[in-house]
Design a protein around this motif. Structure first.
Motif, PDB file in Angstrom:
ATOM      1  N   UNK A  24       0.846  -1.202   0.000  1.00  0.00           N
ATOM      2  CA  UNK A  24       0.000   0.000   0.000  1.00  0.00           C
ATOM      3  C   UNK A  24       0.879   1.249   0.000  1.00  0.00           C
ATOM      4  N   UNK A  25       1.878   1.245   0.866  1.00  0.00           N
ATOM      5  CA  UNK A  25       2.769   2.399   0.967  1.00  0.00           C
ATOM      6  C   UNK A  25       3.582   2.563  -0.315  1.00  0.00           C
ATOM      7  N   UNK A  26       4.067   1.454  -0.880  1.00  0.00           N
ATOM      8  CA  UNK A  26       4.840   1.517  -2.127  1.00  0.00           C
ATOM      9  C   UNK A  26       4.008   2.092  -3.265  1.00  0.00           C
ATOM     10  N   UNK A  27       2.740   1.715  -3.335  1.00  0.00           N
ATOM     11  CA  UNK A  27       1.860   2.255  -4.369  1.00  0.00           C
ATOM     12  C   UNK A  27       1.734   3.769  -4.230  1.00  0.00           C
ATOM     13  N   UNK A  28       1.520   4.234  -3.011  1.00  0.00           N
ATOM     14  CA  UNK A  28       1.390   5.673  -2.774  1.00  0.00           C
ATOM     15  C   UNK A  28       2.705   6.408  -3.071  1.00  0.00           C
ATOM     16  N   UNK A  29       3.816   5.805  -2.714  1.00  0.00           N
ATOM     17  CA  UNK A  29       5.119   6.415  -2.996  1.00  0.00           C
ATOM     18  C   UNK A  29       5.366   6.487  -4.501  1.00  0.00           C
ATOM     19  N   UNK A  33       8.213   9.273  -4.759  1.00  0.00           N
ATOM     20  CA  UNK A  33       9.063   9.435  -3.570  1.00  0.00           C
ATOM     21  C   UNK A  33      10.099   8.312  -3.521  1.00  0.00           C
ATOM     22  N   UNK A  34      11.291   8.640  -3.058  1.00  0.00           N
ATOM     23  CA  UNK A  34      12.315   7.627  -2.819  1.00  0.00           C
ATOM     24  C   UNK A  34      11.822   6.735  -1.684  1.00  0.00           C
ATOM     25  N   UNK A  35      12.176   5.447  -1.739  1.00  0.00           N
ATOM     26  CA  UNK A  35      11.699   4.519  -0.718  1.00  0.00           C
ATOM     27  C   UNK A  35      12.792   3.550  -0.272  1.00  0.00           C
ATOM     28  N   UNK A  36      12.611   3.025   0.918  1.00  0.00           N
ATOM     29  CA  UNK A  36      13.429   1.952   1.457  1.00  0.00           C
ATOM     30  C   UNK A  36      12.495   1.100   2.311  1.00  0.00           C
TER      31      UNK A  36
END
Length: 117
Positions: free
Chosen positions: A21-26, A31-34
């Protein structure tokens, strides 16, 4: 919150379900993600591995940041053919190279994470 212009990157540790869910929004917000999702980091040694190299990497991967980093190797999966050699060499390295003590002492390789009152 992810879509707020002040947020430049997102780091998330948790379940794979919530991570999706968070990856989809990022992704939508670019947005950069880890992510550290759903399990412990596995360190796998196969039968054809260079055991000396594997031991060096395993030691460094586990001991980084006094073993307290989310990305440290935590689960070691070693094929049975090389298990005894890997284990013996890793134990020797741990005993030889790990000096627990005062972090201000140059000889110390692993200090405490907390501060004693």
């Amino acid at each position: 919150m992810i879509h707020d212009r002040r947020v430049r990157a997102v780091k998330f540790t948790g379940s794979t379900t919530n991570g999706k869910i968070i990856a989809e929004q990022c992704g939508l917000a670019l947005k950069k993600t880890c992510f550290e999702l759903g399990s412990n980091d596995a360190f796998i040694v196969l039968n054809d591995a260079n055991i000396d190299d594997a031991v060096e990497t395993a030691y460094d991967s586990r001991m980084l940041n006094s073993g307290q980093a989310v990305v440290n190797a935590k689960r070691f999966i070693i094929q049975s053919k090389v298990y005894d050699e890997f284990r013996e060499k890793l134990l020797i390295k741990i005993k030889r190279d790990t000096v627990i003590g005062d972090p201000m002492d140059p000889k110390t390789t692993m200090g405490p994470m907390g501060i004693k009152p």
